[in-house]
Design a protein around this motif. Structure first.
Motif, PDB file in Angstrom:
ATOM      1  N   ASP A  20       0.829  -1.126   0.041  1.00 22.91           N
ATOM      2  CA  ASP A  20       0.025   0.191  -0.039  1.00 22.91           C
ATOM      3  C   ASP A  20       0.903   1.392   0.034  1.00 22.91           C
ATOM      4  N   ARG A  21       2.106   1.170   0.542  1.00 25.37           N
ATOM      5  CA  ARG A  21       2.808   2.309   0.594  1.00 25.37           C
ATOM      6  C   ARG A  21       3.404   2.662  -0.706  1.00 25.37           C
ATOM      7  N   LEU A  22       4.074   1.717  -1.279  1.00 22.49           N
ATOM      8  CA  LEU A  22       4.198   1.804  -2.875  1.00 22.49           C
ATOM      9  C   LEU A  22       3.252   2.221  -3.745  1.00 22.49           C
ATOM     10  N   LYS A  23       2.120   1.913  -3.493  1.00 25.75           N
ATOM     11  CA  LYS A  23       0.937   2.356  -4.354  1.00 25.75           C
ATOM     12  C   LYS A  23       0.789   3.820  -4.008  1.00 25.75           C
ATOM     13  N   VAL A  24       0.632   4.341  -2.850  1.00 25.18           N
ATOM     14  CA  VAL A  24       0.753   5.773  -2.402  1.00 25.18           C
ATOM     15  C   VAL A  24       1.688   6.518  -3.034  1.00 25.18           C
ATOM     16  N   ALA A  25       3.001   5.839  -2.870  1.00 25.88           N
ATOM     17  CA  ALA A  25       4.138   6.579  -3.489  1.00 25.88           C
ATOM     18  C   ALA A  25       4.101   6.695  -5.099  1.00 25.88           C
ATOM     19  N   GLU A  26       3.591   5.500  -5.678  1.00 22.97           N
ATOM     20  CA  GLU A  26       3.339   5.643  -6.922  1.00 22.97           C
ATOM     21  C   GLU A  26       2.259   6.567  -7.635  1.00 22.97           C
ATOM     22  N   SER A  27       1.363   6.594  -7.074  1.00 32.02           N
ATOM     23  CA  SER A  27       0.219   7.638  -7.223  1.00 32.02           C
ATOM     24  C   SER A  27       0.706   9.020  -7.179  1.00 32.02           C
ATOM     25  N   ALA A  28       1.535   9.241  -6.024  1.00 33.50           N
ATOM     26  CA  ALA A  28       2.076  10.796  -5.881  1.00 33.50           C
ATOM     27  C   ALA A  28       2.872  10.958  -6.891  1.00 33.50           C
ATOM     28  N   LEU A  29       3.952  10.121  -7.218  1.00 36.92           N
ATOM     29  CA  LEU A  29       4.835  10.380  -8.342  1.00 36.92           C
ATOM     30  C   LEU A  29       3.978  10.516  -9.494  1.00 36.92           C
ATOM     31  N   GLN A  30       3.187   9.788 -10.009  1.00 38.09           N
ATOM     32  CA  GLN A  30       2.427   9.977 -10.982  1.00 38.09           C
ATOM     33  C   GLN A  30       1.484  11.572 -11.131  1.00 38.09           C
ATOM     34  N   LEU A  31       1.230  11.987 -10.044  1.00 41.62           N
ATOM     35  CA  LEU A  31       0.578  13.085  -9.770  1.00 41.62           C
ATOM     36  C   LEU A  31       1.623  14.374 -10.077  1.00 41.62           C
ATOM     37  N   VAL A  32       2.656  14.120  -9.590  1.00 39.92           N
ATOM     38  CA  VAL A  32       3.750  15.128  -9.679  1.00 39.92           C
ATOM     39  C   VAL A  32       4.286  15.010 -11.026  1.00 39.92           C
ATOM     40  N   LEU A  33       4.431  13.955 -11.868  1.00 43.96           N
ATOM     41  CA  LEU A  33       5.025  14.021 -13.413  1.00 43.96           C
ATOM     42  C   LEU A  33       3.880  14.741 -14.123  1.00 43.96           C
TER      43      LEU A  33
END
Length: 90
Positions: free
Chosen positions: A17-30
């Motif tokens: 779940d932490r990885l999903k949160v990190a991935e989603s946050a990174l996608q939003l930043v990109l």
């Protein structure tokens, strides 16, 4: 949800779940980065550079070892051995 709340909740999540949160946050930043104009990107880079100035100021932790510049920091204890072997092989 506030940033503080999100950060407090992270340790309670599974690694997946932490990885999903990190991935989603990174996608939003990109996505946001890619949607900026060149002038907006330039402005953000300028702000980031101005923020980093304090990190490079005299006495900051980032450059604490810069006073050692120019000094030898690696002493090879086998240097004499390597030099003697090269001399014998000639």
């Amino acid at each position: 949800m506030e940033t503080k709340e999100i950060l407090q909740a992270l340790p309670n999540l599974s690694i997946s779940d932490r990885l999903k949160v990190a991935e989603s946050a990174l996608q939003l930043v990109l996505q946001e980065k890619n949607s900026l104009t060149k002038d907006e990107q330039k402005c953000q880079l300028t702000l980031a550079a101005m923020t980093a100035i304090a990190d490079y100021a005299p006495g900051s932790e980032l450059n604490i070892f810069s006073e050692l510049d120019g000094e030898d920091f690696f002493d090879d204890p086998d240097e004499d051995f390597h030099n003697s072997v090269n001399y014998v092989q000639r």
